[in-house]
Write a protein that holds these residues in place. Structure first.
Motif, PDB file in Angstrom:
ATOM      1  N   SER A 103       3.688  75.324  30.444  1.00 51.30           N
ATOM      2  CA  SER A 103       3.492  76.276  31.533  1.00 51.30           C
ATOM      3  C   SER A 103       4.114  77.627  31.204  1.00 51.30           C
ATOM      4  CB  SER A 103       4.088  75.724  32.830  1.00 51.30           C
ATOM      5  OG  SER A 103       5.491  75.526  32.715  1.00 51.30           O
ATOM      6  N   ALA A 104       5.272  77.620  30.565  1.00 48.52           N
ATOM      7  CA  ALA A 104       5.887  78.899  30.174  1.00 48.52           C
ATOM      8  C   ALA A 104       4.993  79.650  29.199  1.00 48.52           C
ATOM      9  CB  ALA A 104       7.261  78.637  29.557  1.00 48.52           C
ATOM     10  N   LEU A 105       4.428  78.935  28.223  1.00 47.81           N
ATOM     11  CA  LEU A 105       3.549  79.571  27.245  1.00 47.81           C
ATOM     12  C   LEU A 105       2.271  80.080  27.895  1.00 47.81           C
ATOM     13  CD1 LEU A 105       3.970  76.952  24.355  1.00 47.81           C
ATOM     14  CD2 LEU A 105       5.048  79.206  24.526  1.00 47.81           C
ATOM     15  N   VAL A 106       1.668  79.276  28.757  1.00 49.75           N
ATOM     16  CA  VAL A 106       0.396  79.646  29.371  1.00 49.75           C
ATOM     17  C   VAL A 106       0.571  80.797  30.358  1.00 49.75           C
ATOM     18  CG1 VAL A 106      -1.463  78.861  30.880  1.00 49.75           C
ATOM     19  CG2 VAL A 106      -0.643  77.383  29.041  1.00 49.75           C
ATOM     20  N   PHE A 107       1.543  80.672  31.260  1.00 46.57           N
ATOM     21  CA  PHE A 107       1.687  81.686  32.298  1.00 46.57           C
ATOM     22  C   PHE A 107       2.174  83.024  31.745  1.00 46.57           C
ATOM     23  CE2 PHE A 107       1.857  78.043  35.325  1.00 46.57           C
ATOM     24  CZ  PHE A 107       0.818  78.463  36.143  1.00 46.57           C
ATOM     25  N   ILE A 108       3.128  82.985  30.820  1.00 50.47           N
ATOM     26  CA  ILE A 108       3.717  84.233  30.326  1.00 50.47           C
ATOM     27  C   ILE A 108       2.892  84.815  29.189  1.00 50.47           C
ATOM     28  CG2 ILE A 108       5.742  85.252  29.222  1.00 50.47           C
ATOM     29  CD1 ILE A 108       7.464  83.294  30.801  1.00 50.47           C
ATOM     30  N   ASP A 109       2.553  83.996  28.183  1.00 48.84           N
ATOM     31  CA  ASP A 109       1.858  84.522  27.005  1.00 48.84           C
ATOM     32  C   ASP A 109       0.354  84.670  27.229  1.00 48.84           C
ATOM     33  OD1 ASP A 109       4.327  84.408  25.896  1.00 48.84           O
ATOM     34  OD2 ASP A 109       3.889  82.865  24.423  1.00 48.84           O
ATOM     35  N   ALA A 110      -0.272  83.667  27.833  1.00 45.99           N
ATOM     36  CA  ALA A 110      -1.722  83.710  27.984  1.00 45.99           C
ATOM     37  C   ALA A 110      -2.171  84.460  29.230  1.00 45.99           C
ATOM     38  CB  ALA A 110      -2.285  82.288  27.998  1.00 45.99           C
ATOM     39  N   LEU A 111      -1.467  84.274  30.344  1.00 50.89           N
ATOM     40  CA  LEU A 111      -1.877  84.898  31.603  1.00 50.89           C
ATOM     41  C   LEU A 111      -1.097  86.160  31.934  1.00 50.89           C
ATOM     42  CD1 LEU A 111      -2.372  81.689  33.800  1.00 50.89           C
ATOM     43  CD2 LEU A 111      -4.117  83.045  32.636  1.00 50.89           C
ATOM     44  N   GLY A 112      -0.026  86.445  31.201  1.00 53.46           N
ATOM     45  CA  GLY A 112       0.700  87.692  31.390  1.00 53.46           C
ATOM     46  C   GLY A 112       1.585  87.754  32.612  1.00 53.46           C
ATOM     47  N   PHE A 113       2.026  86.590  33.117  1.00 55.79           N
ATOM     48  CA  PHE A 113       2.929  86.592  34.262  1.00 55.79           C
ATOM     49  C   PHE A 113       4.294  87.164  33.859  1.00 55.79           C
ATOM     50  CE2 PHE A 113       1.286  83.350  37.563  1.00 55.79           C
ATOM     51  CZ  PHE A 113      -0.022  83.730  37.321  1.00 55.79           C
ATOM     52  N   ARG A 114       4.935  87.833  34.801  1.00 58.31           N
ATOM     53  CA  ARG A 114       6.326  88.252  34.585  1.00 58.31           C
ATOM     54  C   ARG A 114       7.219  87.023  34.664  1.00 58.31           C
ATOM     55  NH1 ARG A 114       7.841  93.837  36.611  1.00 58.31           N
ATOM     56  NH2 ARG A 114       9.805  92.765  36.880  1.00 58.31           N
ATOM     57  N   PRO A 115       8.361  87.011  33.941  1.00 58.23           N
ATOM     58  CA  PRO A 115       9.246  85.846  33.978  1.00 58.23           C
ATOM     59  C   PRO A 115       9.662  85.437  35.384  1.00 58.23           C
ATOM     60  CG  PRO A 115       9.869  87.276  32.171  1.00 58.23           C
ATOM     61  CD  PRO A 115       8.807  88.007  32.951  1.00 58.23           C
ATOM     62  N   LEU A 116       9.944  86.417  36.260  1.00 46.73           N
ATOM     63  CA  LEU A 116      10.355  86.072  37.622  1.00 46.73           C
ATOM     64  C   LEU A 116       9.211  85.392  38.381  1.00 46.73           C
ATOM     65  CD1 LEU A 116      12.385  86.118  39.925  1.00 46.73           C
ATOM     66  CD2 LEU A 116      11.619  88.437  40.482  1.00 46.73           C
ATOM     67  N   THR A 117       7.999  85.927  38.209  1.00 51.27           N
ATOM     68  CA  THR A 117       6.838  85.318  38.871  1.00 51.27           C
ATOM     69  C   THR A 117       6.616  83.901  38.370  1.00 51.27           C
ATOM     70  OG1 THR A 117       5.829  87.505  39.050  1.00 51.27           O
ATOM     71  CG2 THR A 117       4.390  85.600  39.379  1.00 51.27           C
ATOM     72  N   TYR A 118       6.724  83.732  37.049  1.00 58.18           N
ATOM     73  CA  TYR A 118       6.579  82.380  36.493  1.00 58.18           C
ATOM     74  C   TYR A 118       7.631  81.440  37.060  1.00 58.18           C
ATOM     75  CZ  TYR A 118       7.608  78.570  33.338  1.00 58.18           C
ATOM     76  OH  TYR A 118       7.909  77.332  32.842  1.00 58.18           O
ATOM     77  N   GLY A 119       8.878  81.931  37.172  1.00 59.54           N
ATOM     78  CA  GLY A 119       9.941  81.091  37.705  1.00 59.54           C
ATOM     79  C   GLY A 119       9.649  80.624  39.122  1.00 59.54           C
ATOM     80  N   LEU A 120       9.084  81.514  39.932  1.00 60.58           N
ATOM     81  CA  LEU A 120       8.740  81.137  41.301  1.00 60.58           C
ATOM     82  C   LEU A 120       7.614  80.106  41.326  1.00 60.58           C
ATOM     83  CD1 LEU A 120       8.890  84.659  43.007  1.00 60.58           C
ATOM     84  CD2 LEU A 120      10.566  82.806  43.180  1.00 60.58           C
ATOM     85  N   VAL A 121       6.593  80.315  40.482  1.00 61.54           N
ATOM     86  CA  VAL A 121       5.483  79.362  40.420  1.00 61.54           C
ATOM     87  C   VAL A 121       5.977  78.007  39.934  1.00 61.54           C
ATOM     88  CG1 VAL A 121       3.317  78.818  39.244  1.00 61.54           C
ATOM     89  CG2 VAL A 121       3.716  81.122  40.117  1.00 61.54           C
ATOM     90  N   PHE A 122       6.807  78.022  38.902  1.00 67.74           N
ATOM     91  CA  PHE A 122       7.318  76.774  38.340  1.00 67.74           C
ATOM     92  C   PHE A 122       8.164  76.035  39.366  1.00 67.74           C
ATOM     93  CE2 PHE A 122      10.492  74.256  36.104  1.00 67.74           C
ATOM     94  CZ  PHE A 122       9.707  73.551  35.207  1.00 67.74           C
ATOM     95  N   GLY A 123       9.042  76.757  40.039  1.00 67.20           N
ATOM     96  CA  GLY A 123       9.895  76.122  41.033  1.00 67.20           C
ATOM     97  C   GLY A 123       9.100  75.537  42.182  1.00 67.20           C
ATOM     98  N   ALA A 124       8.088  76.290  42.659  1.00 67.74           N
ATOM     99  CA  ALA A 124       7.283  75.798  43.771  1.00 67.74           C
ATOM    100  C   ALA A 124       6.509  74.541  43.386  1.00 67.74           C
ATOM    101  CB  ALA A 124       6.319  76.894  44.229  1.00 67.74           C
TER     102      ALA A 124
END
Length: 426
Positions: free
Chosen positions: A246-267
């Motif tokens: 998920s970190a690779l897909v959301f940040i590298d492939a989809l361009g999410f910011r780390p904070l946004t990814y953290g919120l998605v991952f936590g939820a």
């Protein structure tokens, strides 16, 4: 003398197994190993810069921790069966404190990796002991409910550990992150002074090393144990495949910011809480663990298969990835408490050793899945994540169907032991 003894008791009130304080202690001990894995995620780039290495080199920080954790489990388990759970917790906490201080002071990557391994070795003590303590103190549905709470705690930690790490970075840089495990270990050391040793020890036959090896031989000879332990390990592999992927897909492939990814991952990880809570309710209704495991494995397999279909059909999108994360996390909350309870239930005189092997296999499954996802990530899709998640889910189902369920139908007795039960309620 009576007055002195009474004063000592009042000065150190006991924490009873049925109390909320004891549950909190179980949660703290269970959280220590997983927190050490996830707390450094926000700091990897800053740590690499401070140590003058490329960010890609920091992947070894995870491997060193897991290697120390997994190897130490095989020592802590049988030793705690002989010496008790409290010594294992105390030794582990002291090593965790030393390793964390070393990480905070490290100036080179080799030194950092050495102390990361020491952190893992230390965290293994409390992490193993908490599973054995559940077996020592609780039976039947009460044990399943407690194991659900432990698994819930273990899987809630990844939701908050990166956030805690990021907050500590903002306060004092990446080195301050390593103050968190120090504080947790100090609290655990203080708390275990107020509990009674849960293991009623008896003398084990033979020399220590010979007895340990013989005990592991008996454990590994049990098809039921292997079925439960391998099922849990493969299910954990599916979870770690989405943690890494998920970190690779959301940040590298989809361009999410780390904070946004953290919120998605936590939820999305909240679904683990739902699974563990549901498992506790099902246990209270006397629904058998085999049925719950089967339901969880079906959910995990379906979620991973749908994600694989989406990855093959077109460019990556957030909704199918999130849906797969939720499904697999919910499934793990159903599978793991029952699988871990089943793995330790058959060995009342060797709960520590059985817990050690089960968690060692779980760490191995997690490390292998994480490595495969990262190794085959193509930089643009969730294909490696989905493939590994589906493979792990199918492997868990195969272990359950091929080893555990046939043995359950034969109603097997606990595997042989050289001594009477140690694990009586203190």
């Amino acid at each position: 003398m009576g007055l002195i003894r009474a004063a000592a008791v009042s000065a150190h009130p006991r924490i009873r197994p049925g109390s909320a304080a004891f549950s909190a202690l179980l949660g703290l001990l269970a959280a220590l190993p997983t927190f050490g894995i996830d707390m450094i995620l926000p700091s990897l780039s800053d740590t690499a810069a401070a140590l003058n290495v490329p960010p890609s080199a920091m992947g070894a920080a995870m491997g060193a921790y897991l290697l120390g954790l997994g190897g130490a489990l095989l020592v802590y388990g049988p030793v705690s069966d002989r010496l008790g759970r409290k010594p294992a917790i105390a030794c582990g906490c002291l090593l965790l404190i030393g390793g964390s201080l070393g990480c905070a002071a490290a100036r080179t990557l080799p030194h950092f990796l050495l102390f990361r391994a020491l952190q893992g070795i230390g965290a293994a003590g409390p992490g193993m002991a908490v599973l054995a303590m559940v077996r020592d103190l609780f039976e039947g549905e009460a044990a399943r409910a407690r194991m659900s709470f432990v698994v819930l705690t273990i899987n809630v930690v990844p939701m908050i550990a990166p956030t805690v790490g990021a907050g500590l970075m903002d306060l004092g840089g990446w080195r301050l992150i390593h103050a968190a495990p120090i504080a947790a270990a100090v609290v655990a050391l203080a708390a275990i002074r107020h509990i009674d040793e849960p293991l009623r020890r008896v003398s084990a036959p033979g020399a220590a090393v010979t007895g340990i090896l013989r005990g592991y031989g008996r454990i590994l000879a049990s098809r039921v144990f292997l079925g439960y332990a391998l099922c849990n390990a493969a299910a954990a592999g599916a979870v770690f495949a989405y943690i890494t992927g998920s970190a690779l897909v959301f940040i590298d492939a989809l361009g999410f910011r780390p904070l946004t990814y953290g919120l998605v991952f936590g939820a999305s990880s909240l679904s683990v809480m739902g699974g563990a809570f549901l498992n506790g309710r099902l246990a209270a209704r006397s629904i058998g663990p085999s049925r719950v495991i089967g339901t969880g494995l079906a959910l995990a397999t379906a979620s991973a298969a749908l994600l694989l279909g989406a990855a093959l059909a077109g460019p990556p999108a957030a909704p199918p990835v999130i849906a797969a994360m939720v499904g697999v996390a919910l499934a793990f909350g159903l599978v793991s408490p029952n699988a871990m309870h089943g793995a330790t239930e058959l060995s009342p005189d060797a709960a520590g050793a059985a817990s050690a092997v089960a968690v060692f296999l779980q760490m191995g499954g997690a490390a292998l899945a994480s490595d495969l996802v990262a190794r085959f990530f193509d930089g643009r899709s969730a294909l490696s994540m989905a493939t590994v998640m589906l493979g792990c889910s199918l492997a868990a189902a195969a272990a359950h169907a091929g080893l555990t369920r046939p043995a359950d139908r034969r109603s097997p007795a606990p595997f042989p032991s050289p001594a009477r039960q140690h694990g009586e309620t203190a």
